[in-house]
Design a protein around this motif. Sequence first.
Motif, PDB file in Angstrom:
ATOM      1  N   VAL A  23      -8.387   6.054  -5.624  1.00  0.00           N
ATOM      2  CA  VAL A  23      -8.380   7.134  -4.636  1.00  0.00           C
ATOM      3  C   VAL A  23      -7.411   8.260  -4.989  1.00  0.00           C
ATOM      4  CG1 VAL A  23      -9.142   5.672  -2.722  1.00  0.00           C
ATOM      5  CG2 VAL A  23      -6.694   5.919  -3.178  1.00  0.00           C
ATOM      6  N   ASN A  24      -6.583   8.071  -6.047  1.00  0.00           N
ATOM      7  CA  ASN A  24      -5.638   9.137  -6.411  1.00  0.00           C
ATOM      8  C   ASN A  24      -6.030   9.864  -7.695  1.00  0.00           C
ATOM      9  OD1 ASN A  24      -4.957   7.309  -8.414  1.00  0.00           O
ATOM     10  ND2 ASN A  24      -2.980   6.750  -7.526  1.00  0.00           N
ATOM     11  N   GLY A  25      -7.081   9.411  -8.375  1.00  0.00           N
ATOM     12  CA  GLY A  25      -7.600  10.132  -9.519  1.00  0.00           C
ATOM     13  C   GLY A  25      -7.043   9.726 -10.865  1.00  0.00           C
ATOM     14  N   ASP A  26      -6.304   8.605 -10.950  1.00  0.00           N
ATOM     15  CA  ASP A  26      -5.746   8.196 -12.240  1.00  0.00           C
ATOM     16  C   ASP A  26      -6.613   7.160 -12.955  1.00  0.00           C
ATOM     17  OD1 ASP A  26      -5.316   5.909 -10.775  1.00  0.00           O
ATOM     18  OD2 ASP A  26      -3.131   5.882 -11.023  1.00  0.00           O
ATOM     19  N   MET A  27      -7.794   6.888 -12.396  1.00  0.00           N
ATOM     20  CA  MET A  27      -8.767   5.961 -12.989  1.00  0.00           C
ATOM     21  C   MET A  27      -8.340   4.502 -12.891  1.00  0.00           C
ATOM     22  SD  MET A  27     -11.040   8.162 -13.828  1.00  0.00           S
ATOM     23  CE  MET A  27     -12.197   7.206 -14.792  1.00  0.00           C
ATOM     24  N   ILE A  28      -7.297   4.209 -12.136  1.00  0.00           N
ATOM     25  CA  ILE A  28      -6.843   2.838 -11.935  1.00  0.00           C
ATOM     26  C   ILE A  28      -7.091   2.468 -10.472  1.00  0.00           C
ATOM     27  CG2 ILE A  28      -4.854   1.278 -11.963  1.00  0.00           C
ATOM     28  CD1 ILE A  28      -3.622   3.091 -14.104  1.00  0.00           C
ATOM     29  N   PRO A  29      -7.761   1.337 -10.214  1.00  0.00           N
ATOM     30  CA  PRO A  29      -8.066   0.972  -8.824  1.00  0.00           C
ATOM     31  C   PRO A  29      -6.807   0.830  -7.972  1.00  0.00           C
ATOM     32  CG  PRO A  29      -9.336  -0.366 -10.356  1.00  0.00           C
ATOM     33  CD  PRO A  29      -8.326   0.382 -11.185  1.00  0.00           C
ATOM     34  N   ASP A  30      -6.881   1.364  -6.773  1.00  0.00           N
ATOM     35  CA  ASP A  30      -5.813   1.248  -5.784  1.00  0.00           C
ATOM     36  C   ASP A  30      -6.287   0.333  -4.661  1.00  0.00           C
ATOM     37  OD1 ASP A  30      -4.255   3.443  -7.089  1.00  0.00           O
ATOM     38  OD2 ASP A  30      -5.972   4.635  -6.412  1.00  0.00           O
ATOM     39  N   ILE A  31      -5.353  -0.144  -3.861  1.00  0.00           N
ATOM     40  CA  ILE A  31      -5.695  -0.967  -2.708  1.00  0.00           C
ATOM     41  C   ILE A  31      -5.504  -0.131  -1.444  1.00  0.00           C
ATOM     42  CG2 ILE A  31      -5.168  -3.057  -1.404  1.00  0.00           C
ATOM     43  CD1 ILE A  31      -4.111  -4.287  -3.976  1.00  0.00           C
ATOM     44  N   VAL A  32      -6.579   0.009  -0.688  1.00  0.00           N
ATOM     45  CA  VAL A  32      -6.548   0.737   0.587  1.00  0.00           C
ATOM     46  C   VAL A  32      -6.672  -0.298   1.704  1.00  0.00           C
ATOM     47  CG1 VAL A  32      -7.637   2.528   1.983  1.00  0.00           C
ATOM     48  CG2 VAL A  32      -7.652   2.702  -0.527  1.00  0.00           C
ATOM     49  N   TYR A  33      -5.840  -0.191   2.726  1.00  0.00           N
ATOM     50  CA  TYR A  33      -5.840  -1.219   3.760  1.00  0.00           C
ATOM     51  C   TYR A  33      -5.433  -0.619   5.103  1.00  0.00           C
ATOM     52  CZ  TYR A  33      -0.872  -1.172   2.441  1.00  0.00           C
ATOM     53  OH  TYR A  33       0.409  -0.774   2.141  1.00  0.00           O
ATOM     54  N   VAL A  34      -5.721  -1.370   6.141  1.00  0.00           N
ATOM     55  CA  VAL A  34      -5.322  -0.982   7.497  1.00  0.00           C
ATOM     56  C   VAL A  34      -4.475  -2.110   8.068  1.00  0.00           C
ATOM     57  CG1 VAL A  34      -6.087  -0.401   9.831  1.00  0.00           C
ATOM     58  CG2 VAL A  34      -7.403   0.385   7.850  1.00  0.00           C
ATOM     59  N   THR A  35      -3.320  -1.759   8.587  1.00  0.00           N
ATOM     60  CA  THR A  35      -2.464  -2.724   9.271  1.00  0.00           C
ATOM     61  C   THR A  35      -2.510  -2.466  10.767  1.00  0.00           C
ATOM     62  OG1 THR A  35      -0.524  -1.301   9.022  1.00  0.00           O
ATOM     63  CG2 THR A  35      -0.902  -2.947   7.298  1.00  0.00           C
ATOM     64  N   GLY A  36      -2.157  -3.492  11.530  1.00  0.00           N
ATOM     65  CA  GLY A  36      -2.131  -3.360  12.978  1.00  0.00           C
ATOM     66  C   GLY A  36      -1.604  -4.610  13.632  1.00  0.00           C
ATOM     67  N   TYR A  37      -1.497  -4.560  14.935  1.00  0.00           N
ATOM     68  CA  TYR A  37      -0.940  -5.669  15.715  1.00  0.00           C
ATOM     69  C   TYR A  37      -1.889  -6.009  16.855  1.00  0.00           C
ATOM     70  CZ  TYR A  37       1.797  -7.993  19.296  1.00  0.00           C
ATOM     71  OH  TYR A  37       2.219  -8.863  20.262  1.00  0.00           O
ATOM     72  N   ARG A  38      -2.133  -7.308  17.077  1.00  0.00           N
ATOM     73  CA  ARG A  38      -2.889  -7.722  18.248  1.00  0.00           C
ATOM     74  C   ARG A  38      -2.363  -9.060  18.762  1.00  0.00           C
ATOM     75  NH1 ARG A  38      -8.930  -8.295  15.662  1.00  0.00           N
ATOM     76  NH2 ARG A  38      -8.395  -9.422  13.779  1.00  0.00           N
ATOM     77  N   GLU A  39      -2.543  -9.267  20.055  1.00  0.00           N
ATOM     78  CA  GLU A  39      -1.990 -10.454  20.703  1.00  0.00           C
ATOM     79  C   GLU A  39      -2.751 -11.711  20.333  1.00  0.00           C
ATOM     80  OE1 GLU A  39       0.716 -10.490  22.375  1.00  0.00           O
ATOM     81  OE2 GLU A  39       1.088  -8.359  22.687  1.00  0.00           O
ATOM     82  N   SER A  40      -4.076 -11.590  20.082  1.00  0.00           N
ATOM     83  CA  SER A  40      -4.897 -12.750  19.747  1.00  0.00           C
ATOM     84  C   SER A  40      -6.014 -12.311  18.828  1.00  0.00           C
ATOM     85  CB  SER A  40      -5.479 -13.390  21.008  1.00  0.00           C
ATOM     86  OG  SER A  40      -6.456 -12.536  21.589  1.00  0.00           O
ATOM     87  N   ASP A  41      -6.834 -13.252  18.358  1.00  0.00           N
ATOM     88  CA  ASP A  41      -7.912 -12.942  17.422  1.00  0.00           C
ATOM     89  C   ASP A  41      -8.983 -12.054  18.028  1.00  0.00           C
ATOM     90  OD1 ASP A  41      -6.666 -14.413  15.474  1.00  0.00           O
ATOM     91  OD2 ASP A  41      -7.865 -16.225  15.790  1.00  0.00           O
ATOM     92  N   VAL A  42      -9.092 -12.022  19.336  1.00  0.00           N
ATOM     93  CA  VAL A  42     -10.168 -11.270  19.984  1.00  0.00           C
ATOM     94  C   VAL A  42      -9.654 -10.044  20.735  1.00  0.00           C
ATOM     95  CG1 VAL A  42     -11.660 -13.288  20.202  1.00  0.00           C
ATOM     96  CG2 VAL A  42     -10.054 -12.748  22.046  1.00  0.00           C
ATOM     97  N   SER A  43      -8.366  -9.831  20.778  1.00  0.00           N
ATOM     98  CA  SER A  43      -7.822  -8.711  21.545  1.00  0.00           C
ATOM     99  C   SER A  43      -7.860  -7.423  20.732  1.00  0.00           C
ATOM    100  CB  SER A  43      -6.391  -9.008  21.983  1.00  0.00           C
ATOM    101  OG  SER A  43      -5.548  -9.153  20.853  1.00  0.00           O
ATOM    102  N   ILE A  44      -7.643  -6.323  21.421  1.00  0.00           N
ATOM    103  CA  ILE A  44      -7.647  -5.015  20.781  1.00  0.00           C
ATOM    104  C   ILE A  44      -6.493  -4.913  19.775  1.00  0.00           C
ATOM    105  CG2 ILE A  44      -6.168  -3.882  22.499  1.00  0.00           C
ATOM    106  CD1 ILE A  44      -8.105  -1.470  22.309  1.00  0.00           C
TER     107      ILE A  44
END
Length: 241
Positions: A23-44
């Motif tokens: 994603v930065n153009g250097d031809m080397i794969p990067d890792i894109v991810y999303v972090t977050g917090y939730r109270e349980s497996d089914v909660s927002i």
Amino acid sequence: MNRYYFYPNMRISGVVTSATGDVNGDMIPDIVYVTGYRESDVSIIQNMTLGIRDGATGVSVHIPLKENMGYDPILFLGDFTGDRINDILITIPTGGSGGTTNNYIYSFVNAEPRLLFDSDEFNQTYQYDVTYKDNYKVEVFSKRNNTRYMIDISLRESDYLNEIYDANGKLKTPISGWVDPISGLYPIDFGFDDLYDLIAYQQIAGKYHADTLGTIQNRLKWNGYMFILDYQDLAIFGSQG
């Protein structure tokens, strides 16, 4: 080494989804991810943040998202701008009625985040009037491109129509509907050339939210500076029998 962009009181608790690609153009794969917090497996999920880990250096950048609460975000990496470098599309279902989503597209060329698309800005720009008319018609007016559509609702069930119209097809009282914010934003490679456009869906509601009259479909293309409307149409549901 990490580089952070913080909103006040940002809370990061764990990775909820990830994707790999340059994603930065250097031809080397990067890792894109999303972090977050939730109270349980089914909660927002709360305090969602977009992260990019440079595949060459290991440096991570974290980008807080303006609308950072929702359910199970989706990442897509693809080229929307034509520079042959992957951009980052993140879709966050809100869990609200109508299936609306928050959507952002970021470029990360040369390790510098740049916001290319914000669903809030789209929703504010693409506004509509939905007005019931005599003779079993509903007019949808798209203010963005000064375009009118007419939906024929004469095949709807009689109980529904009798609440709205008299025996001569005249409105008993003025009624207005509305168009929802984005309920789906999808990358489409129309040219089979690995260059993606966007299709943005918006649900048209009539008397109440579950009274769906159709869907606005906007095709958006990158013009070098922003996503612009390429074409727009309105899809309706058929009637059985």
